[in-house]
Design a protein around this motif. Structure first.
Motif, PDB file in Angstrom:
ATOM      1  N   VAL A   1       4.768   5.895 -11.090  1.00  0.00           N
ATOM      2  CA  VAL A   1       5.039   5.574 -10.134  1.00  0.00           C
ATOM      3  C   VAL A   1       6.153   4.504  -9.127  1.00  0.00           C
ATOM      4  CG1 VAL A   1       4.250   4.350  -8.120  1.00  0.00           C
ATOM      5  CG2 VAL A   1       2.223   5.358  -9.679  1.00  0.00           C
ATOM      6  N   LYS A   2       6.612   3.317 -10.785  1.00  0.00           N
ATOM      7  CA  LYS A   2       8.132   3.565 -10.359  1.00  0.00           C
ATOM      8  C   LYS A   2       9.555   5.048  -9.928  1.00  0.00           C
ATOM      9  CE  LYS A   2      10.886  -0.236 -12.016  1.00  0.00           C
ATOM     10  NZ  LYS A   2      11.033  -1.050 -12.999  1.00  0.00           N
ATOM     11  N   GLY A   3       9.204   5.800 -11.148  1.00  0.00           N
ATOM     12  CA  GLY A   3       9.590   6.674 -10.969  1.00  0.00           C
ATOM     13  C   GLY A   3       9.701   7.865  -9.928  1.00  0.00           C
ATOM     14  N   PHE A   4       8.414   7.379  -9.153  1.00  0.00           N
ATOM     15  CA  PHE A   4       8.318   8.896  -8.220  1.00  0.00           C
ATOM     16  C   PHE A   4       8.727   8.255  -7.425  1.00  0.00           C
ATOM     17  CE2 PHE A   4       5.687   9.962  -5.049  1.00  0.00           C
ATOM     18  CZ  PHE A   4       5.383  11.294  -4.980  1.00  0.00           C
TER      19      PHE A   4
ATOM     20  N   HIS B   1       2.208  11.234 -11.231  1.00  0.00           N
ATOM     21  CA  HIS B   1       2.513  10.355 -11.371  1.00  0.00           C
ATOM     22  C   HIS B   1       3.284   9.734  -9.939  1.00  0.00           C
ATOM     23  CE1 HIS B   1       6.095  11.771 -14.650  1.00  0.00           C
ATOM     24  NE2 HIS B   1       4.764  11.954 -14.953  1.00  0.00           N
ATOM     25  N   TRP B   2       1.973   9.418  -9.530  1.00  0.00           N
ATOM     26  CA  TRP B   2       1.947   8.651  -8.262  1.00  0.00           C
ATOM     27  C   TRP B   2       0.514   7.922  -8.338  1.00  0.00           C
ATOM     28  CZ3 TRP B   2       4.430   6.351  -4.305  1.00  0.00           C
ATOM     29  CH2 TRP B   2       3.697   6.182  -3.200  1.00  0.00           C
ATOM     30  N   GLY B   3      -0.850   9.159  -8.295  1.00  0.00           N
ATOM     31  CA  GLY B   3      -2.133   8.771  -8.834  1.00  0.00           C
ATOM     32  C   GLY B   3      -2.349   8.588  -6.909  1.00  0.00           C
ATOM     33  N   LEU B   4      -4.155   8.496  -6.755  1.00  0.00           N
ATOM     34  CA  LEU B   4      -3.921   8.360  -4.905  1.00  0.00           C
ATOM     35  C   LEU B   4      -3.291   8.093  -3.980  1.00  0.00           C
ATOM     36  CD1 LEU B   4      -8.431   8.186  -6.679  1.00  0.00           C
ATOM     37  CD2 LEU B   4      -6.881  10.218  -5.771  1.00  0.00           C
TER      38      LEU B   4
ATOM     39  N   SER C   1      -0.637   2.952  -6.096  1.00  0.00           N
ATOM     40  CA  SER C   1      -0.440   1.695  -6.334  1.00  0.00           C
ATOM     41  C   SER C   1       0.145   1.873  -8.486  1.00  0.00           C
ATOM     42  CB  SER C   1      -1.552   1.006  -6.837  1.00  0.00           C
ATOM     43  OG  SER C   1      -3.208   1.932  -7.417  1.00  0.00           O
ATOM     44  N   GLY C   2      -0.762   3.479  -9.127  1.00  0.00           N
ATOM     45  CA  GLY C   2      -0.730   2.753 -10.813  1.00  0.00           C
ATOM     46  C   GLY C   2      -2.733   2.443 -11.504  1.00  0.00           C
TER      47      GLY C   2
ATOM     48  N   ARG D   1       0.551  -1.375   0.260  1.00  0.00           N
ATOM     49  CA  ARG D   1       0.178   0.227  -0.340  1.00  0.00           C
ATOM     50  C   ARG D   1       0.794   1.198  -0.167  1.00  0.00           C
ATOM     51  NH1 ARG D   1      -2.994  -1.628   4.152  1.00  0.00           N
ATOM     52  NH2 ARG D   1      -1.677  -0.487   5.505  1.00  0.00           N
ATOM     53  N   GLY D   2       0.383   2.203  -0.927  1.00  0.00           N
ATOM     54  CA  GLY D   2       1.052   3.224  -0.623  1.00  0.00           C
ATOM     55  C   GLY D   2       0.351   4.089  -0.191  1.00  0.00           C
ATOM     56  N   ARG D   3       0.921   5.282   0.577  1.00  0.00           N
ATOM     57  CA  ARG D   3       0.730   7.087   1.542  1.00  0.00           C
ATOM     58  C   ARG D   3      -0.592   7.191   0.660  1.00  0.00           C
ATOM     59  NH1 ARG D   3       1.358   4.815   5.672  1.00  0.00           N
ATOM     60  NH2 ARG D   3       3.268   4.646   7.071  1.00  0.00           N
ATOM     61  N   VAL D   4      -1.536   7.994   1.054  1.00  0.00           N
ATOM     62  CA  VAL D   4      -2.567   9.094   0.644  1.00  0.00           C
ATOM     63  C   VAL D   4      -1.862  10.481   0.632  1.00  0.00           C
ATOM     64  CG1 VAL D   4      -4.922  10.045   0.490  1.00  0.00           C
ATOM     65  CG2 VAL D   4      -3.980   7.386   0.558  1.00  0.00           C
ATOM     66  N   LYS D   5      -2.132  11.278  -0.614  1.00  0.00           N
ATOM     67  CA  LYS D   5      -2.097  12.301  -0.116  1.00  0.00           C
ATOM     68  C   LYS D   5      -3.365  13.049   0.436  1.00  0.00           C
ATOM     69  CE  LYS D   5      -0.398  16.792  -2.491  1.00  0.00           C
ATOM     70  NZ  LYS D   5       0.045  17.657  -3.572  1.00  0.00           N
ATOM     71  N   TRP D   6      -3.807  13.524   1.930  1.00  0.00           N
ATOM     72  CA  TRP D   6      -4.731  14.001   2.397  1.00  0.00           C
ATOM     73  C   TRP D   6      -5.660  15.141   1.803  1.00  0.00           C
ATOM     74  CZ3 TRP D   6      -8.017   9.197   3.164  1.00  0.00           C
ATOM     75  CH2 TRP D   6      -7.294   8.545   2.892  1.00  0.00           C
ATOM     76  N   GLY D   7      -6.559  15.051   1.281  1.00  0.00           N
ATOM     77  CA  GLY D   7      -7.122  16.903   0.966  1.00  0.00           C
ATOM     78  C   GLY D   7      -7.731  16.830   2.086  1.00  0.00           C
TER      79      GLY D   7
END
Ligand SMILES: NC(=O)c1ccc[n+]([C@@H]2O[C@H](COP(=O)([O-])OP(=O)(O)OC[C@H]3O[C@@H](n4cnc5c(N)ncnc54)[C@H](OP(=O)(O)O)[C@@H]3O)[C@@H](O)[C@H]2O)c1
Length: 441
Positions: free
Chosen positions: A410-413, A375-378, A381-382, A351-357
């Protein structure tokens, strides 16, 4: 203050979002926590006068809305810090570490500057007239400064080599907080392992991939140093739990060699939050223009923009939720954000972290929602954006022209995030070495 109190540090609390966060912390804590629990808000300003004015505002809020028994559950600890001055940060840390605090539950890295010198009105006016909803959320027409640096950090002649420049916007918004958080690590790590400390980095809805140049970490060569620094904030926070950043984050959270130790019980968790668009003094406008701006942000909200939060108290929702929620509550919200991928076990495990808004509806009701990151999405996960975006396929809240993050993006991010962590750690160590050298007799 009781030794079991929840201690939360907020920087830049004398106005704007920081003050909104402090006021909302009081309300949320008193509404949600048991009557036996207490909260200590450590807040920073840049002068004793601003500190005491803020104290008056916070105390007046308590008196107006709460009973005496509730007052007693909230304490305030005013502190001063100038985040573009590393010695001032170190002084604050010494004071806090020497105080009777046994732990620090959360730190909200709020203080910051925009550094803009104005707006390109010829670009701004047609863009706003054509699409107020998006033009006020992603204002490409702000004019930034190139190459602004802080005052020298160390006394003249105290170093054998000339002191290198430190970017002003980079230091006020990010690097000053980075040093503060690192130096406060003994207190953050003193939290119990079932309630680890929380680091909340404050970003913005705006930054895009193109804003960040990895060969210019401090954003000294760009005319968008604010957006560059916010993209760097996203990169650091969102990759903070990735295997690729493990070595650098372990070094950042290490308390080795620190003089004032507490018992090390846990490792703090890092989150990133963006408040939406808030009318504050972060952008300096003439009074009449400020009023037009205020109206414009309201109009954008009424036109359907979920990020036009307008008021600091409203915008503070996300930061206050992250500071007071349990880790389980945040994990649950993260899993919900990954809802579209729950069938994919690998994605869930990594699980990737989320940018909360802080999101808002037309009636002014707020919720805390995942923000799409270029380049990360939500969720990193892509997965396709529309599959699990809370705004649905309507795309409200999505930057016009945004495209789904592909797995290679995402890999680049993550690779950029890992490099950024290493560079930040190197910069921290370089400055610690310089400070030490300057203090040699
Ligand atoms: N407003 C928005 O729409 C918006 C959107 C996205 C993100 N944000 C973020 O929200 C945060 C707060 O911004 P705001 O809109 O509330 O701005 P603001 O009203 O200008 O408040 C900024 C606060 O930070 C303090 N500060 C600035 N430079 C500092 C330094 N070098 N050392 C210590 N404190 C310093 C200010 O102190 P003084 O009063 O002494 O200057 C003030 O308390 C920032 O990180 C900003 O990037 C804001």
């Amino acid at each position: 203050m009781s030794s079991s109190a929840t201690n939360i540090l907020v920087t830049g609390a004398n106005g704007g979002l920081g003050l909104g966060i402090c006021l909302r912390l009081i309300d949320s804590f008193l509404e949600s926590r048991h009557a036996t629990e207490s909260l200590n808000i450590i807040y920073t300003t840049r002068s004793a006068r601003k500190g005491s004015d803020t104290l008056k505002t916070l105390q007046a809020h308590l008196r107006k809305h709460y009973s005496l028994s509730q007052h007693k559950r909230i304490t305030f600890q005013p502190e001063n810090v100038e985040l573009t001055d590393l010695l001032s940060i170190r002084e604050l840390v010494r004071k806090v570490n020497l105080s009777d605090l046994t732990k620090l539950d959360a730190i909200i890295c709020n203080a910051g500057i925009g550094g803009w010198i104005g707006l390109d009105w010829f670009a701004a006016i047609p863009a706003i007239l054509a699409d107020i909803r998006n033009a006020t959320v992603w204002p490409f027409y702000k004019l930034g400064t190139i190459g602004a640096v802080t005052k020298p950090q160390l006394p003249d002649g105290s170093l054998t080599q000339p002191e290198p420049p430190l970017g002003e916007i980079f230091c006020a918004n990010l690097f000053g907080h980075y040093m503060l958080v690192h130096w406060l690590m003994p207190l953050l790590r003193a939290c119990e392992s079932n309630t680890p400390g929380t680091i909340i980095w404050v970003s913005s809805v705006e930054p895009q991939n193109y804003h960040f140049k990895s060969d210019d970490l401090q954003g000294l060569q760009t005319d968008a140093p604010y957006e560059h620094g916010k993209r760097l904030t996203d990169l650091l926070a969102l990759t903070s739990n990735q295997p690729a950043t493990e070595k650098a984050t372990a070094s950042f959270t290490s308390t080795e060699g620190m003089k004032l130790q507490r018992h090390v019980r846990s490792v703090p968790t890092q989150y990133v939050y963006q408040p939406g668009i808030v009318v504050t003094s972060v952008i300096s406008l003439y009074w009449i223009i400020q009023q037009a701006y205020l109206l414009g942000i309201y109009l954008a909200r009424w036109a359907g923009s979920p990020w036009s939060t307008v008021k600091p108290y409203t915008a503070a929702h996300g930061a206050v939720w992250l500071a007071l929620a349990t880790e389980d509550e945040i994990r649950k919200a993260e899993i919900d954000a990954h809802a579209g991928e729950l069938t994919n076990a690998t994605a869930v495990a990594k699980r990737g972290r989320v940018k909360w808004g802080t999101a808002i509806n037309r009636a002014g009701t707020t919720t805390v929602r995942p923000t799409e990151v270029d380049h990360w999405g939500l969720t990193g996960s892509g997965a396709a954006f529309a599959s699990h975006w809370w705004g649905g396929k309507s795309g409200l809240g999505r930057k016009p022209g945004a495209v789904d993050a592909k797995p290679e993006d995402v890999k680049g991010f993550v690779a950029l995030g890992a490099q950024a962590w290493e560079d930040m750690e190197q910069l921290r160590k370089d400055w610690e070495r310089r400070i030490e050298e300057s203090e040699q007799p």
